[in-house]
Motif scaffolding. Structure first.
Motif, PDB file in Angstrom:
ATOM      1  N   ARG A 180      10.690 -11.378  13.523  1.00 53.19           N
ATOM      2  CA  ARG A 180      10.663 -10.250  12.584  1.00 53.19           C
ATOM      3  C   ARG A 180       9.531 -10.372  11.561  1.00 53.19           C
ATOM      4  NH1 ARG A 180      11.476  -6.544  11.286  1.00 53.19           N
ATOM      5  NH2 ARG A 180      13.211  -6.161   9.876  1.00 53.19           N
ATOM      6  N   PHE A 181       8.869 -11.526  11.516  1.00 52.88           N
ATOM      7  CA  PHE A 181       7.767 -11.699  10.563  1.00 52.88           C
ATOM      8  C   PHE A 181       6.447 -11.113  11.071  1.00 52.88           C
ATOM      9  CE2 PHE A 181      10.680 -14.994   9.037  1.00 52.88           C
ATOM     10  CZ  PHE A 181      10.643 -14.754   7.676  1.00 52.88           C
ATOM     11  N   THR A 182       6.397 -10.650  12.312  1.00 45.23           N
ATOM     12  CA  THR A 182       5.157 -10.043  12.807  1.00 45.23           C
ATOM     13  C   THR A 182       4.997  -8.676  12.158  1.00 45.23           C
ATOM     14  OG1 THR A 182       5.470 -11.185  14.915  1.00 45.23           O
ATOM     15  CG2 THR A 182       3.818  -9.450  14.852  1.00 45.23           C
ATOM     16  N   ASP A 183       4.283  -8.676  11.051  1.00 48.50           N
ATOM     17  CA  ASP A 183       4.210  -7.500  10.190  1.00 48.50           C
ATOM     18  C   ASP A 183       3.025  -7.695   9.265  1.00 48.50           C
ATOM     19  OD1 ASP A 183       5.107  -6.497   7.250  1.00 48.50           O
ATOM     20  OD2 ASP A 183       5.869  -5.132   8.771  1.00 48.50           O
ATOM     21  N   GLY A 184       2.267  -6.627   9.048  1.00 48.24           N
ATOM     22  CA  GLY A 184       1.076  -6.746   8.204  1.00 48.24           C
ATOM     23  C   GLY A 184       1.375  -7.252   6.814  1.00 48.24           C
ATOM     24  N   VAL A 185       2.443  -6.751   6.197  1.00 51.31           N
ATOM     25  CA  VAL A 185       2.797  -7.189   4.847  1.00 51.31           C
ATOM     26  C   VAL A 185       3.155  -8.670   4.851  1.00 51.31           C
ATOM     27  CG1 VAL A 185       4.470  -6.930   2.977  1.00 51.31           C
ATOM     28  CG2 VAL A 185       3.528  -4.905   4.098  1.00 51.31           C
ATOM     29  N   LYS A 186       3.982  -9.090   5.810  1.00 54.28           N
ATOM     30  CA  LYS A 186       4.420 -10.484   5.868  1.00 54.28           C
ATOM     31  C   LYS A 186       3.275 -11.432   6.204  1.00 54.28           C
ATOM     32  CE  LYS A 186       8.726  -9.874   4.833  1.00 54.28           C
ATOM     33  NZ  LYS A 186       9.258 -10.382   3.551  1.00 54.28           N
ATOM     34  N   PHE A 187       2.254 -10.941   6.884  1.00 51.89           N
ATOM     35  CA  PHE A 187       1.085 -11.764   7.198  1.00 51.89           C
ATOM     36  C   PHE A 187       0.068 -11.775   6.057  1.00 51.89           C
ATOM     37  CE2 PHE A 187       0.763 -12.385  12.083  1.00 51.89           C
ATOM     38  CZ  PHE A 187       2.103 -12.739  12.142  1.00 51.89           C
ATOM     39  N   GLY A 188       0.332 -10.987   5.013  1.00 54.39           N
ATOM     40  CA  GLY A 188      -0.575 -10.956   3.879  1.00 54.39           C
ATOM     41  C   GLY A 188      -1.703  -9.958   4.013  1.00 54.39           C
TER      42      GLY A 188
END
Length: 416
Positions: free
Chosen positions: A370-378
């Protein structure tokens, strides 16, 4: 050609030239005003969204997809905050990444420039509208947004508000445009808008993405269907694995970074699968298991071949017991959509093999997909998760919406 798409294309081309010349401070100020205007018009957005929700329920749309479509005060606030995050990011446009002097004494630099006009075809999720518009605007690209009929009224309202912000800043409203015709004809025309679109990005289910890949004549960046997996290794901490699987499947099953298949090593399956089934009892997750996994589960149906291939986007989890890490990697590389894959293990060697041998845009050790996300990647907001290998892969942020040109400084050189 459809007259609507022709008009939108011409307007976007002109707007893109104007947008590419804006200074960073001007773009950022406009983005901040867009965020404030969304917040100040929350009720209007919610009213439009209610029209979409009413129609979706009438059409029998599933609960997880209703969840993707639904807007709330909190989600609108998150959309506004996402725009502010884009405003706070460094502007890639105009950045000279490197310079060097050649043997002819030319100074050559590689400089970031906008792509031009970006077309986006997407389904269901209204937040895509603001994410895509803000990212394209900050990276100097005009954008044509073509959402699905499910979110028509929400998307229309969001674009009207952003265009009003552009108008208030004496900017061309064609920098952000909306296709107000959701017919298949406009989608097909958009796929062939070669005179105006520099790139087309589809965001949605497998059907939409395949349709665009097969029919588009403009360049396409393929974004991800998420047939994702978690593999629980024999060296896994079972409590950790349990938490990761529940989060990756049940927190929000309708999104592309949720998992669809769980692979479990046969050595720990007798202990782990009953633990997981008990934990999943709090969620309406239907289990579809292979014959080995069925022996450890009380309430599960028999999985069929199609289950390993399917992005359910629902409370459904396919489960397979494997004999080895090799079998897990082979299964993933065969069925994966190459989006996000995870291993749960305390074995350094097995973790490193998984990272090296699994072919996907994002590969995890001991963490939820679920961390594959632009926000979570910074990266701030994202334009999508690219599952292809050319130009961009994984969460696509500002830099992925740019190209480059070479700038050359001379003092009279001619080639002999």
């Amino acid at each position: 050609m459809n007259n609507l798409m022709n008009v939108l294309g011409k307007q976007s081309k002109e707007a893109a030239r104007q947008l590419s010349q804006l200074e960073t401070a001007q773009k950022n100020e406009c983005l901040l005003q867009m965020a404030a205007d969304l917040e100040n018009n929350t009720q209007s957005i919610l009213t439009a969204n209610q029209q979409d929700l009413k129609q979706a329920r009438k059409n029998g749309v599933t609960d997880p997809l209703i969840d993707r479509l639904r807007l709330t005060d909190i989600r609108i606030q998150e959309m506004a905050d996402g725009i502010r995050q884009v405003a706070a990011l460094p502007d890639p446009i105009g950045v000279v990444e490197k310079m060097w002097r050649t043997e002819d004494q030319l100074m050559i630099g590689q400089q970031r420039v906008p792509l031009g006009v970006v077309g986006i075809i997407f389904e269901s999720r209204p937040n895509v509208t603001t994410d895509a518009a803000s990212l394209c605007f900050k990276s100097g690209n005009a954008v044509i947004l073509r959402g699905g009929k499910e979110a028509f009224y929400s998307n229309q309202m969001l674009v009207e508000l952003m265009q009003q912000t552009l108008r208030n800043n004496q900017l061309n409203t064609a920098m952000i445009q909306f296709v107000n015709d959701t017919s298949r004809d406009t989608a097909n025309e958009m796929m062939r808008l070669n005179d105006y679109l520099d790139v087309l990005i589809p965001r949605g289910g497998a059907g939409l993405i395949q349709q665009v890949k097969m029919n588009a004549t403009v360049p396409v960046i393929e974004t991800g269907t998420g047939n994702n997996h978690v593999y629980v290794d024999q060296a896994a901490q079972l409590d950790m694995a349990n938490d990761i699987v529940i989060n990756a499947k049940a927190q929000r099953p309708s999104v592309c970074n949720a998992i669809e298949t769980l692979l479990v090593h046969e050595d720990i399956a007798p202990e782990f699968l009953p633990l997981l089934e008990e934990s999943l009892a709090s969620y309406p997750v239907a289990l579809r298991a292979d014959s080995k996994a069925l022996t450890y589960l009380k309430k599960a149906g028999l999985a069929v071949e199609e289950d390993w291939k399917t992005e359910f986007l629902d409370y459904i989890l396919a489960i397979k017991v494997v004999a080895s890490l090799d079998e897990a990697i082979e299964h993933i590389n065969h069925y994966s959509s190459k989006h996000s894959e995870s291993i749960v293990t305390d074995s350094y060697q097995n973790g490193q093999r998984f990272l090296k041998e699994v072919d996907a845009a994002a590969v995890y050790i001991n963490a939820s997909t679920r961390f594959t996300d632009g926000v979570k990647f910074g990266f701030g907001a994202e334009i999508g998760i690219s599952t292809q290998k050319l130009h961009a892969r994984g969460p696509m942020g500002l830099e992925h919406l740019t190209s480059s040109k070479y700038i050359i400084y001379g003092d009279g050189q001619i080639r002999e």
